[in-house]
Write a protein that holds these residues in place. Sequence first.
Motif, PDB file in Angstrom:
ATOM      1  N   GLY A 335       5.769  26.950 -11.689  1.00  0.00           N
ATOM      2  CA  GLY A 335       5.749  26.927 -13.443  1.00  0.00           C
ATOM      3  C   GLY A 335       6.673  25.992 -13.744  1.00  0.00           C
ATOM      4  O   GLY A 335       6.814  25.821 -15.138  1.00  0.00           O
ATOM      5  N   LEU A 336       7.377  25.291 -13.164  1.00  0.00           N
ATOM      6  CA  LEU A 336       8.298  24.165 -13.479  1.00  0.00           C
ATOM      7  C   LEU A 336       7.981  22.780 -13.260  1.00  0.00           C
ATOM      8  O   LEU A 336       7.534  22.610 -12.101  1.00  0.00           O
ATOM      9  CB  LEU A 336       9.758  24.564 -12.987  1.00  0.00           C
ATOM     10  CG  LEU A 336      10.292  26.018 -13.328  1.00  0.00           C
ATOM     11  CD1 LEU A 336      11.478  26.289 -12.324  1.00  0.00           C
ATOM     12  CD2 LEU A 336      10.625  26.029 -14.887  1.00  0.00           C
ATOM     13  N   THR A 337       8.438  22.041 -13.958  1.00  0.00           N
ATOM     14  CA  THR A 337       8.049  20.498 -13.672  1.00  0.00           C
ATOM     15  C   THR A 337       9.476  19.789 -13.454  1.00  0.00           C
ATOM     16  O   THR A 337      10.421  19.739 -14.160  1.00  0.00           O
ATOM     17  CB  THR A 337       7.690  19.874 -15.154  1.00  0.00           C
ATOM     18  OG1 THR A 337       6.299  20.466 -15.200  1.00  0.00           O
ATOM     19  CG2 THR A 337       7.329  18.270 -14.729  1.00  0.00           C
ATOM     20  N   ILE A 338       9.483  19.248 -12.341  1.00  0.00           N
ATOM     21  CA  ILE A 338      10.429  18.506 -11.748  1.00  0.00           C
ATOM     22  C   ILE A 338      10.580  17.275 -12.988  1.00  0.00           C
ATOM     23  O   ILE A 338       9.545  16.573 -12.967  1.00  0.00           O
ATOM     24  CB  ILE A 338      10.396  18.048 -10.241  1.00  0.00           C
ATOM     25  CG1 ILE A 338      10.108  19.019  -9.545  1.00  0.00           C
ATOM     26  CG2 ILE A 338      11.613  16.748  -9.898  1.00  0.00           C
ATOM     27  CD1 ILE A 338       9.954  18.560  -7.694  1.00  0.00           C
ATOM     28  N   ARG A 339      11.701  16.989 -13.338  1.00  0.00           N
ATOM     29  CA  ARG A 339      12.002  15.830 -14.169  1.00  0.00           C
ATOM     30  C   ARG A 339      12.723  14.775 -13.388  1.00  0.00           C
ATOM     31  O   ARG A 339      13.932  14.930 -13.035  1.00  0.00           O
ATOM     32  CB  ARG A 339      12.798  16.345 -15.581  1.00  0.00           C
ATOM     33  CG  ARG A 339      11.946  17.262 -16.208  1.00  0.00           C
ATOM     34  CD  ARG A 339      12.828  17.742 -17.590  1.00  0.00           C
ATOM     35  NE  ARG A 339      13.847  18.711 -17.486  1.00  0.00           N
ATOM     36  CZ  ARG A 339      15.048  18.556 -17.314  1.00  0.00           C
ATOM     37  NH1 ARG A 339      15.452  17.247 -17.483  1.00  0.00           N
ATOM     38  NH2 ARG A 339      16.020  19.167 -17.138  1.00  0.00           N
ATOM     39  N   ASP A 340      12.296  13.757 -13.499  1.00  0.00           N
ATOM     40  CA  ASP A 340      12.807  12.381 -12.707  1.00  0.00           C
ATOM     41  C   ASP A 340      13.841  11.662 -13.851  1.00  0.00           C
ATOM     42  O   ASP A 340      13.897  11.880 -14.910  1.00  0.00           O
ATOM     43  CB  ASP A 340      11.528  11.573 -12.143  1.00  0.00           C
ATOM     44  CG  ASP A 340      11.903  10.717 -11.299  1.00  0.00           C
ATOM     45  OD1 ASP A 340      13.155  10.682 -10.679  1.00  0.00           O
ATOM     46  OD2 ASP A 340      11.045  10.047 -10.453  1.00  0.00           O
ATOM     47  N   GLY A 341      14.493  11.101 -12.969  1.00  0.00           N
ATOM     48  CA  GLY A 341      15.494   9.985 -13.790  1.00  0.00           C
ATOM     49  C   GLY A 341      15.977   8.894 -12.920  1.00  0.00           C
ATOM     50  O   GLY A 341      15.434   8.551 -11.881  1.00  0.00           O
ATOM     51  N   PHE A 342      16.608   7.997 -13.475  1.00  0.00           N
ATOM     52  CA  PHE A 342      16.998   6.679 -12.866  1.00  0.00           C
ATOM     53  C   PHE A 342      18.380   6.446 -13.210  1.00  0.00           C
ATOM     54  O   PHE A 342      18.840   6.581 -14.436  1.00  0.00           O
ATOM     55  CB  PHE A 342      16.252   5.587 -13.563  1.00  0.00           C
ATOM     56  CG  PHE A 342      16.704   4.320 -13.039  1.00  0.00           C
ATOM     57  CD1 PHE A 342      16.298   3.901 -11.628  1.00  0.00           C
ATOM     58  CD2 PHE A 342      17.226   3.373 -13.715  1.00  0.00           C
ATOM     59  CE1 PHE A 342      16.510   2.538 -11.237  1.00  0.00           C
ATOM     60  CE2 PHE A 342      17.614   2.089 -13.436  1.00  0.00           C
ATOM     61  CZ  PHE A 342      17.320   1.674 -12.015  1.00  0.00           C
ATOM     62  N   GLY A 343      19.323   5.872 -12.281  1.00  0.00           N
ATOM     63  CA  GLY A 343      20.531   5.527 -12.570  1.00  0.00           C
ATOM     64  C   GLY A 343      21.108   4.706 -11.092  1.00  0.00           C
ATOM     65  O   GLY A 343      20.196   4.801 -10.222  1.00  0.00           O
ATOM     66  N   GLN A 344      22.524   4.440 -11.134  1.00  0.00           N
ATOM     67  CA  GLN A 344      22.861   3.786  -9.989  1.00  0.00           C
ATOM     68  C   GLN A 344      24.098   4.085  -9.635  1.00  0.00           C
ATOM     69  O   GLN A 344      24.619   4.658 -10.451  1.00  0.00           O
ATOM     70  CB  GLN A 344      22.683   2.031 -10.163  1.00  0.00           C
ATOM     71  CG  GLN A 344      21.239   1.739 -10.459  1.00  0.00           C
ATOM     72  CD  GLN A 344      21.325   0.224 -10.744  1.00  0.00           C
ATOM     73  OE1 GLN A 344      21.910  -0.220 -11.772  1.00  0.00           O
ATOM     74  NE2 GLN A 344      20.538  -0.563  -9.774  1.00  0.00           N
ATOM     75  N   THR A 345      24.723   3.719  -8.508  1.00  0.00           N
ATOM     76  CA  THR A 345      26.237   3.939  -8.296  1.00  0.00           C
ATOM     77  C   THR A 345      26.938   3.232  -9.554  1.00  0.00           C
ATOM     78  O   THR A 345      28.262   3.731 -10.025  1.00  0.00           O
ATOM     79  CB  THR A 345      26.614   3.374  -7.075  1.00  0.00           C
ATOM     80  OG1 THR A 345      26.057   4.154  -5.874  1.00  0.00           O
ATOM     81  CG2 THR A 345      27.929   3.442  -6.893  1.00  0.00           C
ATOM     82  N   GLU A 346      26.259   1.808 -10.020  1.00  0.00           N
ATOM     83  CA  GLU A 346      27.044   1.214 -10.886  1.00  0.00           C
ATOM     84  C   GLU A 346      27.145   1.944 -12.411  1.00  0.00           C
ATOM     85  O   GLU A 346      27.758   1.237 -13.279  1.00  0.00           O
ATOM     86  CB  GLU A 346      26.517   0.082 -11.140  1.00  0.00           C
ATOM     87  CG  GLU A 346      26.593  -0.972  -9.794  1.00  0.00           C
ATOM     88  CD  GLU A 346      25.658  -0.868  -8.607  1.00  0.00           C
ATOM     89  OE1 GLU A 346      25.551  -1.834  -7.773  1.00  0.00           O
ATOM     90  OE2 GLU A 346      25.080   0.138  -8.511  1.00  0.00           O
ATOM     91  N   THR A 347      26.253   2.944 -12.701  1.00  0.00           N
ATOM     92  CA  THR A 347      26.021   3.455 -13.883  1.00  0.00           C
ATOM     93  C   THR A 347      25.944   5.108 -13.710  1.00  0.00           C
ATOM     94  O   THR A 347      26.090   5.570 -12.450  1.00  0.00           O
ATOM     95  CB  THR A 347      24.749   2.980 -14.722  1.00  0.00           C
ATOM     96  OG1 THR A 347      23.673   3.521 -13.745  1.00  0.00           O
ATOM     97  CG2 THR A 347      24.715   1.572 -14.494  1.00  0.00           C
ATOM     98  N   THR A 348      25.857   5.851 -14.719  1.00  0.00           N
ATOM     99  CA  THR A 348      25.509   7.031 -14.959  1.00  0.00           C
ATOM    100  C   THR A 348      24.081   7.314 -14.876  1.00  0.00           C
ATOM    101  O   THR A 348      23.142   6.034 -14.782  1.00  0.00           O
ATOM    102  CB  THR A 348      26.319   8.096 -15.920  1.00  0.00           C
ATOM    103  OG1 THR A 348      25.995   7.183 -17.192  1.00  0.00           O
ATOM    104  CG2 THR A 348      27.883   7.946 -15.710  1.00  0.00           C
ATOM    105  N   ALA A 349      23.590   8.412 -15.376  1.00  0.00           N
ATOM    106  CA  ALA A 349      22.057   8.540 -15.678  1.00  0.00           C
ATOM    107  C   ALA A 349      21.703   7.583 -16.841  1.00  0.00           C
ATOM    108  O   ALA A 349      22.127   7.759 -17.987  1.00  0.00           O
ATOM    109  CB  ALA A 349      21.583   9.825 -15.905  1.00  0.00           C
ATOM    110  N   GLN A 350      20.620   6.559 -16.420  1.00  0.00           N
ATOM    111  CA  GLN A 350      20.385   5.633 -17.612  1.00  0.00           C
ATOM    112  C   GLN A 350      19.160   5.993 -18.331  1.00  0.00           C
ATOM    113  O   GLN A 350      18.894   5.920 -19.367  1.00  0.00           O
ATOM    114  CB  GLN A 350      20.079   4.243 -17.276  1.00  0.00           C
ATOM    115  CG  GLN A 350      21.120   3.488 -16.261  1.00  0.00           C
ATOM    116  CD  GLN A 350      20.613   2.393 -15.400  1.00  0.00           C
ATOM    117  OE1 GLN A 350      19.670   1.631 -15.844  1.00  0.00           O
ATOM    118  NE2 GLN A 350      21.311   1.871 -14.351  1.00  0.00           N
ATOM    119  N   ILE A 351      18.105   6.368 -17.548  1.00  0.00           N
ATOM    120  CA  ILE A 351      16.785   6.589 -18.203  1.00  0.00           C
ATOM    121  C   ILE A 351      16.259   8.132 -17.370  1.00  0.00           C
ATOM    122  O   ILE A 351      16.528   8.548 -16.370  1.00  0.00           O
ATOM    123  CB  ILE A 351      15.581   5.550 -17.505  1.00  0.00           C
ATOM    124  CG1 ILE A 351      15.978   4.311 -17.876  1.00  0.00           C
ATOM    125  CG2 ILE A 351      14.310   6.069 -17.830  1.00  0.00           C
ATOM    126  CD1 ILE A 351      15.550   3.101 -17.211  1.00  0.00           C
TER     127      ILE A 351
END
Length: 573
Positions: A335-351
């Motif tokens: 009953g939980l939704t996996i929440r996706d995200g985006f970032g890189q070694t060059e940054t922290t979580a961007q999106i």
Amino acid sequence: MTTGATEAFRAARDFLLEHREDQPTACRDFPRPEPTEFNWALDWFDAIARDNDATALWIVAEDGTDTKVSFAELSRRSDRVAGWLRTRGVRRGDRILLVLGNRVELWEAMLAAMKLGAVIIPATTMLAPADLTDRVTRGGVAHVIAESAVTAGFAEVPGEWTRIVVGEPTEGWSSFADAWESDAPFAPDGPTAASDPLLLYFTSGTTAQPKLVGHTQASYPIGHLSTMYWIGLRPGDVHLNISSPGWAKHAWSNFFAPWNAGATILIVRQERFAARPLLDTVVRCGATSFCAPPTVWRMLVQEDLGAWRTSLREVIGAGEPLNPEVIEQVRAAWGLTIRDGFGQTETTAQIGNAPGQEVRPGSMGRPLPGYTVALVDPISGEVVTGTDAEGEICLELAARPLGLMAGYLDDPERTAESMRDGFYHTGDVGTRDADGYITYVGRSDDVFKASDYRISPFELESVLIEHDAVAEAAVVPSPDPVRLAVPKAYVVLAPGHEPTRETALAILRHARAVLSPYKRVRRLEFAELPKTISGKIRRVELRGRERELHDEDLASRGPLEWFEEDFPELKGS
């Protein structure tokens, strides 16, 4: 200690906690902390650790043995280690290579190095001697702290550098255990500039020689407020993240983000990943948030997840985009939704998809606090606007993102190229809908043309993984005399399925039923996927294999490869 910096950091953190389910407000009104002096270990960790007996670090060994260390104890122990490291010659600005697994000494050494103003180069224990030489040489390493099991790999590494071993005594190496008995006092030798270097990361090298990414005393410690927000961490949470030391994601979710929130870091040590013991530990330890890469999620959904009654509130996917089919299986079980995200070694979580936000299938969410994202046409360099815009995901530099790297070490040309024309260029392509949700298309290197149509490997891989027989898939262009290139899938089978003609037919038939004709997977091969040691798929290696296999002889085959022409049953479907 810089009191003003601590107060500004706390105000920013508390604002994000207050608006944890209101992402637009959190981004619009985020009070950016921009101190001139800041030392996260001294100004934040020690501040929240004072008289704090809550568990900061909880390590579960493979045999189920628990090791718990409180915030207050880690503060004291890292002070002691810092004082001892100073007696071993560690000074402000010195570079320390850390080659440690998930053991308490890793966190002690990280905090101690930060307190000294040293520069940390994290590295995985899986590096070969040539990799270690590269790290020491290109990284300008002055000191090495390594597990006893890997010290033999340093035998031929050149240079005059301090040798410190964790674990069994090793000839020629000082024992880290001496730090625990040391009475050498520690006091900061002066203020730490927020712009001073803190971390140097060698990237995982999916397409080229690893780059050396430099982060400051502010960019990762303060920048990871965005990561804390994306995960949805709260004070008192128990956060489990599956990541190996040495890679940026370990610092993201096993160091900065949880302790920014005042949460417990839960570590489950496994020599070889095993889903059932991991899930048992999630239940027993009362984990409230869980972050894992797609490979782990794909293995977990092979189990009957509903049989484990967890305390999880937040579940996160990171490292590569997560396929919708896996998200649906987890939602059905927990009953939980996996929440996706985006970032890189060059940054922290961007999106990311932050807590409480609508999660749109396939989208990795909207920009996070501290980041302004633009989609830029890779040819014209102009910002792409409007509904369903597509372009390279870029970060506006007018208000420099909090979590953005300082640059690539000793590579001004590459740094300038990545930060040209007022943007930091991620090299990733995405689309944006009318409400600002961004969907990952692929690395700009991975997107290819077939019959003059642009093909996103990730889109095709997401369809393939919906089939019960497919555990993992990677799509690359395969040379073709008519279409120039056609989509080919390398497939790893799920347990219980064999690499037969019948299996290949079933997978291709499924793909044809879902995909538009121009996107059809026209070749399929059962094979293991080449990956970096951090677990990312090396599509560049698969593309090279396709050129070698098919450029000269277009009819040649891999050992377990099928072409769509092999299946008359597919005609007309």
